[in-house]
Structures are given as structure tokens and as C-alpha cells.
Design an enzyme around this catalytic site. Structure first.
Site, PDB file in Angstrom:
ATOM      1  N   HIS A 362       0.801  -1.224   0.000  1.00  0.00           N
ATOM      2  CA  HIS A 362       0.000   0.000   0.000  1.00  0.00           C
ATOM      3  C   HIS A 362       0.834   1.275   0.000  1.00  0.00           C
ATOM      4  O   HIS A 362       0.269   2.360   0.104  1.00  0.00           O
ATOM      5  CB  HIS A 362      -0.925   0.033   1.219  1.00  0.00           C
ATOM      6  CG  HIS A 362      -2.126  -0.841   1.111  1.00  0.00           C
ATOM      7  ND1 HIS A 362      -3.258  -0.481   0.415  1.00  0.00           N
ATOM      8  CD2 HIS A 362      -2.371  -2.087   1.600  1.00  0.00           C
ATOM      9  CE1 HIS A 362      -4.154  -1.449   0.486  1.00  0.00           C
ATOM     10  NE2 HIS A 362      -3.643  -2.437   1.203  1.00  0.00           N
ATOM     11  N   LYS A 553      -8.833  13.501   4.828  1.00  0.00           N
ATOM     12  CA  LYS A 553      -8.010  12.298   4.726  1.00  0.00           C
ATOM     13  C   LYS A 553      -7.000  12.327   5.861  1.00  0.00           C
ATOM     14  O   LYS A 553      -6.869  13.331   6.567  1.00  0.00           O
ATOM     15  CB  LYS A 553      -7.283  12.229   3.385  1.00  0.00           C
ATOM     16  CG  LYS A 553      -6.450  13.464   3.060  1.00  0.00           C
ATOM     17  CD  LYS A 553      -5.809  13.372   1.695  1.00  0.00           C
ATOM     18  CE  LYS A 553      -6.830  13.515   0.602  1.00  0.00           C
ATOM     19  NZ  LYS A 553      -6.881  12.356  -0.286  1.00  0.00           N
ATOM     20  N   ARG A 554      -6.298  11.244   6.042  1.00  0.00           N
ATOM     21  CA  ARG A 554      -5.254  11.196   7.063  1.00  0.00           C
ATOM     22  C   ARG A 554      -4.257  12.335   6.842  1.00  0.00           C
ATOM     23  O   ARG A 554      -3.925  12.669   5.705  1.00  0.00           O
ATOM     24  CB  ARG A 554      -4.554   9.840   7.003  1.00  0.00           C
ATOM     25  CG  ARG A 554      -3.489   9.601   8.044  1.00  0.00           C
ATOM     26  CD  ARG A 554      -3.093   8.134   8.045  1.00  0.00           C
ATOM     27  NE  ARG A 554      -2.722   7.663   6.722  1.00  0.00           N
ATOM     28  CZ  ARG A 554      -1.470   7.693   6.245  1.00  0.00           C
ATOM     29  NH1 ARG A 554      -0.487   8.188   6.979  1.00  0.00           N
ATOM     30  NH2 ARG A 554      -1.187   7.221   5.046  1.00  0.00           N
ATOM     31  N   LYS A 559       0.485  14.116   1.485  1.00  0.00           N
ATOM     32  CA  LYS A 559      -0.857  14.432   1.003  1.00  0.00           C
ATOM     33  C   LYS A 559      -1.049  15.936   0.813  1.00  0.00           C
ATOM     34  O   LYS A 559      -2.007  16.380   0.216  1.00  0.00           O
ATOM     35  CB  LYS A 559      -1.907  13.861   1.959  1.00  0.00           C
ATOM     36  CG  LYS A 559      -1.895  12.331   1.990  1.00  0.00           C
ATOM     37  CD  LYS A 559      -2.907  11.777   2.975  1.00  0.00           C
ATOM     38  CE  LYS A 559      -2.837  10.256   3.094  1.00  0.00           C
ATOM     39  NZ  LYS A 559      -3.375   9.565   1.907  1.00  0.00           N
ATOM     40  N   THR A 661      -8.846   6.269  -1.939  1.00  0.00           N
ATOM     41  CA  THR A 661     -10.247   5.893  -2.118  1.00  0.00           C
ATOM     42  C   THR A 661     -11.169   7.057  -1.778  1.00  0.00           C
ATOM     43  O   THR A 661     -12.312   7.086  -2.224  1.00  0.00           O
ATOM     44  CB  THR A 661     -10.623   4.675  -1.258  1.00  0.00           C
ATOM     45  OG1 THR A 661     -10.268   4.916   0.111  1.00  0.00           O
ATOM     46  CG2 THR A 661      -9.910   3.423  -1.751  1.00  0.00           C
ATOM     47  N   LYS A 665     -14.815   8.179  -3.495  1.00  0.00           N
ATOM     48  CA  LYS A 665     -16.055   8.478  -2.771  1.00  0.00           C
ATOM     49  C   LYS A 665     -16.577   9.864  -3.124  1.00  0.00           C
ATOM     50  O   LYS A 665     -17.784  10.062  -3.344  1.00  0.00           O
ATOM     51  CB  LYS A 665     -15.813   8.384  -1.266  1.00  0.00           C
ATOM     52  CG  LYS A 665     -15.338   7.032  -0.774  1.00  0.00           C
ATOM     53  CD  LYS A 665     -15.064   7.044   0.717  1.00  0.00           C
ATOM     54  CE  LYS A 665     -14.414   5.747   1.164  1.00  0.00           C
ATOM     55  NZ  LYS A 665     -12.980   5.864   1.389  1.00  0.00           N
TER      56      LYS A 665
END
Length: 823
Positions: A362, A553-554, A559, A661, A665
Site C-alpha cells: 500500500h 483524509k489522514r 498528502k 479511495t 467516494k
């Protein structure tokens, strides 16, 4: 007696079952019952249907004698289950009517349910989506995880900083779980290894553990949609063999009397204990082995009950899927069992082990690929250390035969890292010991083959497959956005929740003004609802007519929530200089948890909250800019944010996001994506069309070339771009935090003095240009609505059903086992 679930199809039968559990499980009369009584009783009534379907599923599996896949994951972010279970069992309307006849509101009970504290981020939510799809596709699967007492943590924001408090999600019990003490297993740790002599005269190792504990299972039933199949998520709780030492207690040492119990219980206290201390790191390793040991023993026990120890058939009947590197010790635990307990020759044990294990990677981040110090491994798992050494010796001998004379390759492929810090590489162990290795998006798998796992992929190309992640449309559209789901069903029929490819039919309605109006009205209603949640959580009023720009998100540097934050500062600076500047009104919405020991991520949260405090109080930008950070991001909060989002921020440094993901969504619910060509964004671009997304920035290849060249200089971007320079100066001066530059200095230093590892500055100007295009399109209502519909229409391939079908065919060789009816 409780009403049989075969009759739980009418409001009267639902009502009877509900009242039964209220009296005989909660011990109260309806007139004196509380909301908790109502919620628990309803869950137990619905669980009847799940139990009966599970029994029918087991019966079908016994007849078919199929291979069973065992999915191991450290986290499952399943959220609330009541709504999902009502939809899957087709009980939603009967339950709603039954509760209404008692003067109760189903919506209130749905809101009263706690999120299960079993996950944190995308890894856990993916595992939850996969379980839903496995059941929906009638696949024989068990999920395995840990039953955490306190989840990861509940997040509070105090003075702009993240504060972690325990997530007491089990305080009122958990009606969805079934305690299975009859399936308890023993787990051994520590001690040393003795060498004896076997009957054939060969040396035989004998592990003498220093301690043992029990793994006690709790089953959560996962129903399929449109099918009778119910699969099991089996969660393990750690317990000591001696809960209480009466002799020590009698001597007055009350705390030491329960020391063993507390030491064992600590293993399943929290998800991902902080790893910035030696004790925290050891607890993480202990957790991972505990999960593996419990799952492997449970699978072996089940196999032996039906196969009487015929290990030659094990690969035909059993498969393990390792969700990331956390369960990599499965390879060593299986080898230890087959060699030490089953008495198999090493070669046969290895043939079986490598025939049943499969590994999903991952991440490409080196720091996220777990390695464990040799000393720590030796202290906890001395026999496994010997097993891994032997695995490595034989494995490297095979590599030498295939590519003689390549010492560098041997060093890279070794399970041991020996550069002065002797460590075990878990990813290498997983790749060496697995039949299949998969990446989770096409770009990610390509990078995996060409970089991280290049040596393995060159020698065993058949091992590597690509399976792009997906999301379940049942949870992430049908349940969380019912108005949009209903609008879609009216256009294309009701088969899309099990066949998401049918969404492609919506393209024909992209220019249909009636459908556009309906989609926009649904979005606005969802934004109004989210505005109420924002007011409740933060006290900030936001305008539902503004563009809702969402990054949820985390919290991780790659990110690039920091890039988003710098853009907001740049917009704010522009309005300070020219209050009349043209600007599409925006509400920036953030939600994320930072790992407790991730200090840089916590500073990003502090920065976002500082920006929010400044912007939201300034009358100059009133009605044009708002910024909110919503605390304690979890599935339930996501289910409110995602249907209301207009713009989806997917802005990671290209080449670092494995898949994503959240991007799926948000797009499925009608948010347009602004993002880099990273992870699954690449495939989303193909499916949706470039004109319906806002793609910007360096590609993965350009990122790699820029880093390899050694020519990247953040100061060049700083000097060349006045908007960037102005935003960075605000950060540097500490203007957002009372003029104290020390508070956020580490963020400034990471960009300007430590090389800007995630290339925030390089992508800043392209990001602003993409944001300008998004703002311009938002002002054109019809064009925006058409792009929204095309986004939804293009999301068919991103169903987790498609992902799981590919796992079943490419990795597991697993046929479906339909369940014919229920009693």
C-alpha cells in the site's frame, strides 16, 4: 422465545422482536426505556437475520467445501453498521414503520450509534469496503483483526492544536459482536530456543516461551447486498492466563495482583500506539504478531477439524491475504508451525506457505515499509528469528543461482538490512514468501515493479499483479446520499448498487436540464445539512451557496494539506491588498487526524486552525472566504461531508499516493477533483475525462527526475512567485499565531531549509491555476452540473466489487458459493 428472523419482514414482527430484546436483554419495560435501550434492542433484532443467514452460509460452505480466504488487516474502519445492515437485509422500511408505531424515530437511533473504533484511515476503510464486496459476491472469506478497547483516539482541538483522548466506543457494549470464548487460542512470546535431538538423530529446535496469553475472538457479521451470504469479521482480544493472583492480593499488593491481566490487555488497548518510544515500538510489533498468531491458529484449527491434518491439500483450501506489511509475520508463523508442530520437511513447508500467502503493498514510502530491530525481534520472537534467518539463507541461495555475481542485488533483496543497524525488512519477507504481490493502482503497481520491488519483479514477474482499489457503492452512495441514489435509480433503474458500471448510462443525462437541476438541488440540500454540522462542531456559519472545497483524509506531509493551506493564505493576501478583487466565494473544509507522534503533521493542523481563526474573523473577506477544521474525522463524519463536497482535493506529490479511495467516494457523490496524476487519479482521469477534472503539477516521472538531478532549489520558486513569497512570509513571521514565528517555524524550515521534500513549492503555481479554472467553472451553473454528472457516470470501474472480482480471479482462484435462501 425471540421471533425467528424468517418472520422479520413485517412491521409487526419487527416490533415484536424489538420489544422482546427490550425486556429480556435490556431488562426494562418500554415505558421506562432509554434511547440506548432502544438502539441496543433494535440492533439485536436486526442481528437475528444476520445470524440465521450466517448459519445458512456455513451450511452452503460445508456442502461446497470451498477454498477459504483469510483477510488479515490491522484495521477495519467499518463506522456505524445499523443503516448498512438494514439496507442489506431489506429491513429498512419495516423497521421504520415498526418504530413509528411505537412513537420512535429510526433517524434518531441511527444517529445515536457509535462508530466502531477499529480503524483510522484509507487502509481500514478499504478493508471495510472489501468485506462488503466479498459478502455481496458470495465469496467464502473470513476477515481477521484486533478488537481495540479505545480505537486510535478521539480528536479534540484545543487552542488550534490536536489533542488525543480515548475513544470509549465500547462503553455501552457493542450489540453487533458475538463473543466466541469457545474458539480461544493460545499465543506464545519471548523465552529462548533449546536444541534437542529428534528420533532420526537430527537436531530439533524447541521454543520455550517466557509467557503466553489468550486470544479471545469476537465475531462481527457482515451481510452481502442482494444476497443471503453473511461473512465473519473475527476480532481478537488479548487476555492473560491468570487474570488475578489471589496470593499476591492477599498480601496487600493489589496492583501487582492484576499486573498480568493489564499487561496482556495493553496489546489490544489502542490501534497504532505511538512509535516514538521503545515501549511503543515493541507494543506495535507485539500487536502485529498477536493478530498473525491468532489468525493462523484459528485457520489451522478450522482446517484440522475438516481435513484431519492432510497438509498437502492446504493450498487448495486456504489462502491468506496480507493487507500491507503489518501481517507479514504470517509467513514466518506458518513456517514455524509446519516445521516445528506439523513436522513437515522445510522444503514442503515452504512450498505450502508460498502457495497460500499473498501480499498487498500500500505504500512506496520507505519509512512506511516496516523494519524491526533484530534485538527487539529476538526478545519477542526468538524462534521466528531463526525461521526467518533460514528463509533468507535459502531464498538468497536461489537468487544467487538465478543471477550469480550480483552482490548489490543480494543486499537489496535480503530480508535483513545490515548497514550498522541490523533490522528485519517486513516487505521483503512478505514478497519472498507470497504467491502473489499486488499494487493498488496501475501507476502504483508500475512504480512498485520499477523501483521498490524491481529486483523481485525481474526474477518473478508472474508474482506481480495490479488491482486498483475500489469503494462499495452501498455505503458510499446508496446509504450516505439517498436522495442522489434515488435520482439515479429513476434514470437508469435499481441494479447499479450491484453493477456500478451501469452508471455509464448517466452520460446521456449530462446535458439534461431537469437532471442537472435535481442533482444541484440535492447537492445544495446536502450542503445545508453539512453547514448545520459545521456550526455544531465549530461555531462557524458557512454559506451553502459557496464552493465547498474539501480535503478530508489522514494528515500526512505527502498528502500536502500544506499546499492547500498556502493557497488559502495567498487568496487572503490578495483580498487584503484589493478587497474588491474578483473571487468565487469558498468554504475550505478540512478534516484529518495526525498520528500522535507525527509532530510535523500536528503543526499543519495548527496552521489550518490559525488560518481559520484569522480568516473567519476578518470583515474584509466576510461572505467570500471561510475555513473550517472539523475535529475527529471518522466514517460518520465522512458520510456527511462527502455528499456535500463540490471540489475534492487529491493533491499528493505524484508517485507517493498508492491509490486513494477518498477520491473515489467524493467523485461518486458529485464532487469534481482537483489533483495530481497520482494513484488512482490517473485512472479516474481516463474514466471521467480531462475536461471534467482539474489536473495539475509534476508527474511521477518528473518528480523522480527532479529529485535525481539534485537541482531542486525551493528558493528559486520563492523568488519567482510573488503570491508564493507572500504566503510563505506570513508563515515565516508567525503572523497567524500572534506574531510568534517559533510556533510554525518547523513548517517554514521544512520548505525552505530542508529541501521541500514533497515539492510543495514546485507545484504551487500550477495548483493556483487549476484552482482558478475550478472557480471559473463553478460560476457557470449548467457547465458545472454537466461535469458533476459525467464524474458520477465515470465511476463504475471504481467499485470494490470489481476489485474483489479481480482478487478472486488473479490472486485467490476463488469461485463464489451462493447461499440458496434462508430459513
Amino acid at each position: 422465545m425471540a421471533v425467528s428472523s424468517s418472520f422479520l419482514v413485517t412491521p409487526d414482527s419487527v416490533r415484536a422482536s424489538f420489544l422482546h430484546y427490550l425486556r429480556f436483554q435490556r431488562g426494562v419495560e418500554f415505558e421506562r426505556s432509554s434511547r440506548l435501550d432502544h438502539l441496543t434492542s433494535l440492533c439485536l433484532a436486526v442481528r437475528e437475520t444476520l445470524v440465521n443467514r450466517r448459519l445458512d452460509t456455513q451450511r452452503a460452505w460445508r456442502r461446497a467445501q470451498p477454498k477459504i480466504v483469510n483477510y488479515l488487516s490491522m484495521e477495519y474502519m467499518i463506522g456505524r453498521l445499523l443503516r448498512n445492515n438494514l439496507i442489506a437485509t431489506e429491513l429498512f422500511e419495516p423497521v421504520q414503520e415498526a418504530l413509528g408505531s411505537l412513537g420512535l424515530s429510526l433517524d434518531e437511533l441511527l444517529d445515536a450509534e457509535d462508530d466502531a473504533g477499529l480503524g483510522n484511515g484509507g487502509l481500514g476503510r478499504l478493508a471495510a469496503c472489501f468485506l462488503d464486496s466479498m459478502a455481496t459476491l458470495d465469496l467464502p472469506v473470513y476477515g481477521y483483526g484486533l478488537r481495540y478497547d479505545y480505537g486510535i483516539f478521539r480528536q479534540k482541538i484545543r487552542d488550534g492544536w490536536q489533542e488525543e483522548v480515548p475513544d470509549t466506543w465500547l462503553k455501552n457494549g457493542y450489540p453487533w459482536e458475538i463473543h466466541r470464548p469457545d474458539l480461544t487460542v493460545q499465543v506464545f512470546m519471548g523465552g529462548h530456543v533449546d536444541w534437542g535431538v529428534a528420533a532420526n538423530g537430527e537436531h530439533q529446535p524447541r521454543w520455550l516461551p517466557a509467557r503466553h496469553l489468550f486470544g479471545v475472538p469476537y465475531d462481527v457479521l457482515i451481510p452481502g447486498f442482494g444476497t443471503k451470504t453473511v461473512i465473519v469479521l473475527r476480532l481478537w482480544r488479548a487476555e492473560a492466563p491468570e487474570e488475578f493472583d489471589f496470593e499476591i492480593f492477599s498480601r496487600g499488593d493489589y496492583l501487582r495482583a492484576v499486573e498480568q491481566r493489564e499487561r496482556a490487555a495493553a496489546i489490544t488497548r489502542v490501534l497504532y500506539p505511538p512509535d516514538d518510544t521503545e515501549a511503543g515500538r515493541e507494543l506495535r510489533l507485539t500487536q502485529e504478531y498477536f493478530l498473525v498468531a491468532c489468525a493462523v491458529r484459528d485457520v489451522i484449527n478450522r482446517f484440522e477439524r475438516h481435513r484431519d491434518g492432510d497438509w498437502s491439500s492446504f493450498p487448495a483450501k486456504v489462502a491468506f491475504q496480507l493487507n500491507d506489511t503489518h501481517p507479514a509475520l504470517t509467513v514466518a508463523e506458518l513456517m514455524r508451525f509446519f516445521v516445528d508442530e506439523a513436522g513437515l520437511p522445510w522444503a514442503k513447508a515452504w512450498e505450502i506457505t508460498t502457495g497460500v500467502c499473498n501480499y498487498t503493498n500500500h505504500t512506496l514510502l520507505p519509512e512506511a515499509l516496516e523494519t524491526w530491530p533484530a534485538e527487539q525481534m529476538q526478545r519477542l520472537l526468538p524462534r521466528h528469528v531463526q525461521v526467518i534467518h533460514e528463509i533468507n539463507r535459502r531464498f538468497l541461495d536461489e537468487v544467487r543461482l538465478r543471477v550469480p555475481g550480483e552482490a548489490d542485488r543480494i543486499g537489496r533483496m535480503s530480508i535483513f538490512q545490515d548497514n550498522g543497524d541490523y533490522r528485519f525488512r517486513m516487505a521483503n519477507l512478505a514478497m519472498a514468501g507470497s504467491r502473489r504481490v499486488n499494487g493498488v493502482a496501475r501507476l502504483h503497481t508500475d512504480l512498485l515493479r520499477r523501483h521498490l520491488a524491481r529486483d523481485f519483479a525481474e526474477l518473478w514477474p508472474e508474482k506481480f499483479v495490479s488491482i486498483t482499489n475500489g469503494i462499495t457503492p452501498r455505503r458510499w452512495l446508496l446509504a450516505c446520499n439517498p436522495a442522489l441514489a434515488e435520482a439515479i435509480t429513476r434514470r437508469i433503474g435499481d441494479s447499479w448498487p450491484r453493477d456500478l458500471d451501469r452508471l455509464e448510462q448517466l452520460r446521456a443525462f449530462a446535458e439534461d436540464s431537469d437532471f442537472q437541476d435535481e442533482v444541484l438541488a440535492i447537492k445544495h440540500a446536502n450542503k445545508v445539512a453539512l453547514a448545520g454540522t459545521i456550526r455544531e462542531l465549530t461555531g462557524v456559519d458557512v454559506d451553502p451557496a459557496s464552493l465547498f472545497d474539501v480535503q478530508v483524509k489522514r494528515l500526512h506531509e505527502y498528502k500536502r494539506q500544506l499546499l492547500n493551506a498556502l493557497h488559502i493564505i495567498a487568496l487572503y493576501n490578495r483580498l487584503q491588498i484589493d478587497p474588491n478583487a474578483e473571487l468565487t466565494p469558498r468554504t475550505f473544509i478540512f478534516a484529518a487526524k495526525a498520528a500522535p507522534a507525527y509532530h510535523m503533521a500536528k503543526r499543519v493542523i495548527r496552521l489550518i486552525n490559525a488560518i481559520a481563526d484569522t480568516v473567519n474573523r476578518d470583515p474584509v473577506v466576510a461572505g467570500r472566504l471561510k475555513v473550517v477544521f472539523l475535529p475527529d474525522y471518522r466514517v460518520t463524519l465522512a458520510e456527511k461531508i462527502i455528499p456535500a463536497a463540490d471540489l475534492s482535493e487529491q493533491i499528493s506529490t505524484a508517485g507517493l499516493e498508492a491509490s486513494g479511495t477518498g477520491n473515489m467516494k467524493l467523485a461518486l457523490n458529485g464532487a469534481l477533483t482537483i489533483g495530481t496524476l497520482d494513484g488512482a487519479n490517473v485512472e479516474m482521469l481516463e474514466a471521467i475525462g480531462a475536461e471534467n477534472m482539474f489536473i495539475f503539477g509534476l508527474t511521477a516521472e518528473e518528480v523522480a527526475e527532479l529529485r535525481a538531478s539534485g537541482r531542486y532549489n525551493p528558493w528559486e520558486y520563492y523568488e519567482a512567485d510573488p503570491d508564493l513569497r507572500g504566503a510563505l512570509e506570513v508563515l515565516h513571521r508567525g503572523a497567524l499565531v500572534g506574531g510568534d514565528p517559533g510556533v510554525l517555524h518547523d513548517l517554514w524550515a521544512s520548505l525552505m531549509h530542508h529541501g521541500d521534500r514533497y515539492l510543495v513549492l514546485a507545484d504551487f503555481r500550477p495548483y493556483l491555476e487549476a484552482q482558478r479554472r475550478a472557480a471559473a467553472l463553478y460560476r457557470h451553473r449548467r457547465a458545472w452540473a454537466a461535469a458533476v454528472i459525467r464524474n458520477i457516470a465515470g465511476m463504475g470501474r471504481f467499485s470494490s466489487d470489481r476489485s474483489i472480482r479481480e482478487y478472486a480471479s488473479l490472486v485467490w482462484d476463488l469461485p463464489a458459493v451462493p447461499v440458496n435462501g434462508t430459513r
